[in-house]
Motif scaffolding. Structure first.
Motif, PDB file in Angstrom:
ATOM      1  N   VAL A 174     -37.904  29.223  16.768  1.00 15.82           N
ATOM      2  CA  VAL A 174     -38.352  29.167  18.168  1.00 15.82           C
ATOM      3  C   VAL A 174     -37.198  28.748  19.067  1.00 15.82           C
ATOM      4  N   PHE A 175     -36.523  27.676  18.702  1.00 19.86           N
ATOM      5  CA  PHE A 175     -35.428  27.180  19.539  1.00 19.86           C
ATOM      6  C   PHE A 175     -34.285  28.188  19.615  1.00 19.86           C
ATOM      7  N   ASP A 176     -34.015  28.885  18.516  1.00 18.20           N
ATOM      8  CA  ASP A 176     -32.972  29.922  18.544  1.00 18.20           C
ATOM      9  C   ASP A 176     -33.361  31.062  19.484  1.00 18.20           C
ATOM     10  N   LEU A 177     -34.623  31.490  19.437  1.00 18.27           N
ATOM     11  CA  LEU A 177     -35.078  32.554  20.341  1.00 18.27           C
ATOM     12  C   LEU A 177     -35.031  32.116  21.804  1.00 18.27           C
ATOM     13  N   VAL A 178     -35.463  30.897  22.063  1.00 18.82           N
ATOM     14  CA  VAL A 178     -35.463  30.387  23.433  1.00 18.82           C
ATOM     15  C   VAL A 178     -34.027  30.290  23.951  1.00 18.82           C
ATOM     16  N   ARG A 179     -33.139  29.789  23.115  1.00 17.38           N
ATOM     17  CA  ARG A 179     -31.730  29.686  23.518  1.00 17.38           C
ATOM     18  C   ARG A 179     -31.160  31.067  23.820  1.00 17.38           C
ATOM     19  N   ALA A 180     -31.430  32.037  22.962  1.00 17.81           N
ATOM     20  CA  ALA A 180     -30.891  33.390  23.141  1.00 17.81           C
ATOM     21  C   ALA A 180     -31.423  34.048  24.409  1.00 17.81           C
ATOM     22  N   SER A 181     -32.619  33.656  24.836  1.00 17.30           N
ATOM     23  CA  SER A 181     -33.218  34.263  26.031  1.00 17.30           C
ATOM     24  C   SER A 181     -32.951  33.440  27.292  1.00 17.30           C
ATOM     25  N   HIS A 182     -32.131  32.404  27.160  1.00 19.32           N
ATOM     26  CA  HIS A 182     -31.732  31.563  28.300  1.00 19.32           C
ATOM     27  C   HIS A 182     -32.920  30.910  28.991  1.00 19.32           C
ATOM     28  N   ARG A 183     -33.908  30.511  28.185  1.00 20.85           N
ATOM     29  CA  ARG A 183     -35.054  29.792  28.717  1.00 20.85           C
ATOM     30  C   ARG A 183     -34.967  28.337  28.286  1.00 20.85           C
ATOM     31  N   GLU A 184     -35.909  27.546  28.762  1.00 16.07           N
ATOM     32  CA  GLU A 184     -35.977  26.136  28.392  1.00 16.07           C
ATOM     33  C   GLU A 184     -37.383  25.799  27.941  1.00 16.07           C
ATOM     34  N   VAL A 185     -37.473  24.734  27.140  1.00 17.63           N
ATOM     35  CA  VAL A 185     -38.774  24.260  26.680  1.00 17.63           C
ATOM     36  C   VAL A 185     -39.022  22.845  27.173  1.00 17.63           C
ATOM     37  N   VAL A 186     -40.298  22.534  27.287  1.00 18.15           N
ATOM     38  CA  VAL A 186     -40.775  21.173  27.485  1.00 18.15           C
ATOM     39  C   VAL A 186     -41.594  20.880  26.238  1.00 18.15           C
ATOM     40  N   ILE A 187     -41.307  19.769  25.595  1.00 22.68           N
ATOM     41  CA  ILE A 187     -41.963  19.462  24.323  1.00 22.68           C
ATOM     42  C   ILE A 187     -43.181  18.575  24.564  1.00 22.68           C
ATOM     43  N   ARG A 188     -44.351  19.074  24.172  1.00 20.26           N
ATOM     44  CA  ARG A 188     -45.599  18.313  24.239  1.00 20.26           C
ATOM     45  C   ARG A 188     -46.264  18.220  22.870  1.00 20.26           C
ATOM     46  N   CYS A 189     -45.694  18.869  21.879  1.00 21.93           N
ATOM     47  CA  CYS A 189     -46.224  18.875  20.525  1.00 21.93           C
ATOM     48  C   CYS A 189     -45.523  17.792  19.694  1.00 21.93           C
ATOM     49  N   PRO A 190     -46.280  16.890  19.062  1.00 23.48           N
ATOM     50  CA  PRO A 190     -45.651  15.830  18.255  1.00 23.48           C
ATOM     51  C   PRO A 190     -44.770  16.354  17.118  1.00 23.48           C
ATOM     52  N   PHE A 191     -45.169  17.439  16.478  1.00 17.34           N
ATOM     53  CA  PHE A 191     -44.350  17.983  15.395  1.00 17.34           C
ATOM     54  C   PHE A 191     -43.003  18.469  15.927  1.00 17.34           C
ATOM     55  N   VAL A 192     -43.035  19.195  17.027  1.00 15.85           N
ATOM     56  CA  VAL A 192     -41.791  19.698  17.620  1.00 15.85           C
ATOM     57  C   VAL A 192     -40.934  18.529  18.096  1.00 15.85           C
ATOM     58  N   ALA A 193     -41.555  17.497  18.664  1.00 14.24           N
ATOM     59  CA  ALA A 193     -40.812  16.316  19.122  1.00 14.24           C
ATOM     60  C   ALA A 193     -40.093  15.642  17.959  1.00 14.24           C
ATOM     61  N   ALA A 194     -40.776  15.507  16.823  1.00 14.06           N
ATOM     62  CA  ALA A 194     -40.158  14.892  15.644  1.00 14.06           C
ATOM     63  C   ALA A 194     -39.004  15.753  15.124  1.00 14.06           C
ATOM     64  N   TRP A 195     -39.202  17.070  15.116  1.00 11.65           N
ATOM     65  CA  TRP A 195     -38.133  17.977  14.693  1.00 11.65           C
ATOM     66  C   TRP A 195     -36.931  17.859  15.625  1.00 11.65           C
ATOM     67  N   TYR A 196     -37.189  17.864  16.920  1.00 13.22           N
ATOM     68  CA  TYR A 196     -36.095  17.794  17.899  1.00 13.22           C
ATOM     69  C   TYR A 196     -35.313  16.489  17.772  1.00 13.22           C
ATOM     70  N   ALA A 197     -35.986  15.397  17.460  1.00 12.67           N
ATOM     71  CA  ALA A 197     -35.299  14.109  17.297  1.00 12.67           C
ATOM     72  C   ALA A 197     -34.244  14.181  16.192  1.00 12.67           C
ATOM     73  N   ARG A 198     -34.398  15.104  15.251  1.00  8.52           N
ATOM     74  CA  ARG A 198     -33.427  15.299  14.169  1.00  8.52           C
ATOM     75  C   ARG A 198     -32.455  16.448  14.450  1.00  8.52           C
ATOM     76  N   HIS A 199     -32.636  17.141  15.576  1.00  9.37           N
ATOM     77  CA  HIS A 199     -31.805  18.310  15.894  1.00  9.37           C
ATOM     78  C   HIS A 199     -31.390  18.289  17.362  1.00  9.37           C
ATOM     79  N   LEU A 200     -30.749  17.229  17.760  1.00 12.06           N
ATOM     80  CA  LEU A 200     -30.386  17.051  19.170  1.00 12.06           C
ATOM     81  C   LEU A 200     -29.350  18.068  19.649  1.00 12.06           C
ATOM     82  N   ASP A 201     -28.778  18.836  18.723  1.00 16.22           N
ATOM     83  CA  ASP A 201     -27.836  19.888  19.106  1.00 16.22           C
ATOM     84  C   ASP A 201     -28.528  21.013  19.887  1.00 16.22           C
ATOM     85  N   TYR A 202     -29.843  20.971  19.964  1.00 12.26           N
ATOM     86  CA  TYR A 202     -30.594  21.929  20.777  1.00 12.26           C
ATOM     87  C   TYR A 202     -30.916  21.355  22.158  1.00 12.26           C
ATOM     88  N   GLY A 203     -30.219  20.331  22.567  1.00 10.02           N
ATOM     89  CA  GLY A 203     -30.474  19.693  23.852  1.00 10.02           C
ATOM     90  C   GLY A 203     -30.353  20.619  25.049  1.00 10.02           C
TER      91      GLY A 203
END
Length: 96
Positions: free
Chosen positions: A62-91
């Motif tokens: 998901v993050f790779d697709l969003v990055r490639a399409s030059h969009r941004e996300v807002v995280i409201r899902c706890p699972f995605v939030a936990a994943w992002y906390a370990r992958h801050l290179d997608y900031g």
């Protein structure tokens, strides 16, 4: 080769979700669009597929697709939030 063999995440805008087909099941991240941003609201991995890293592969795609399409996300899902906390290179993809 089918999608599950490729681990390809696809966007299904008509369903407001991203999908990963795996072993006959579908894992999905659901979203809504607000002010041009994708608000990630829920992640589902079939129970019989849990514990195999499928959720992480899905969110990475998901993050790779969003990055490639030059969009941004807002995280409201706890699972995605936990994943992002370990992958801050997608900031660059995350707004807020």
């Amino acid at each position: 080769m089918n999608q599950s063999e490729n681990n390809i995440v696809i966007e299904r805008p008509e369903l407001h979700r991203f999908e990963l087909a795996v072993d006959g099941g579908i894992a999905a991240v659901y979203y809504r669009v607000e002010e041009g941003r994708l608000v990630l609201i829920h992640t589902e991995v079939p129970e019989e597929l849990s514990g195999r890293g499928i959720g992480s592969r899905l969110v990475t795609g998901v993050f790779d697709l969003v990055r490639a399409s030059h969009r941004e996300v807002v995280i409201r899902c706890p699972f995605v939030a936990a994943w992002y906390a370990r992958h801050l290179d997608y900031g660059d993809v995350v707004d807020g």
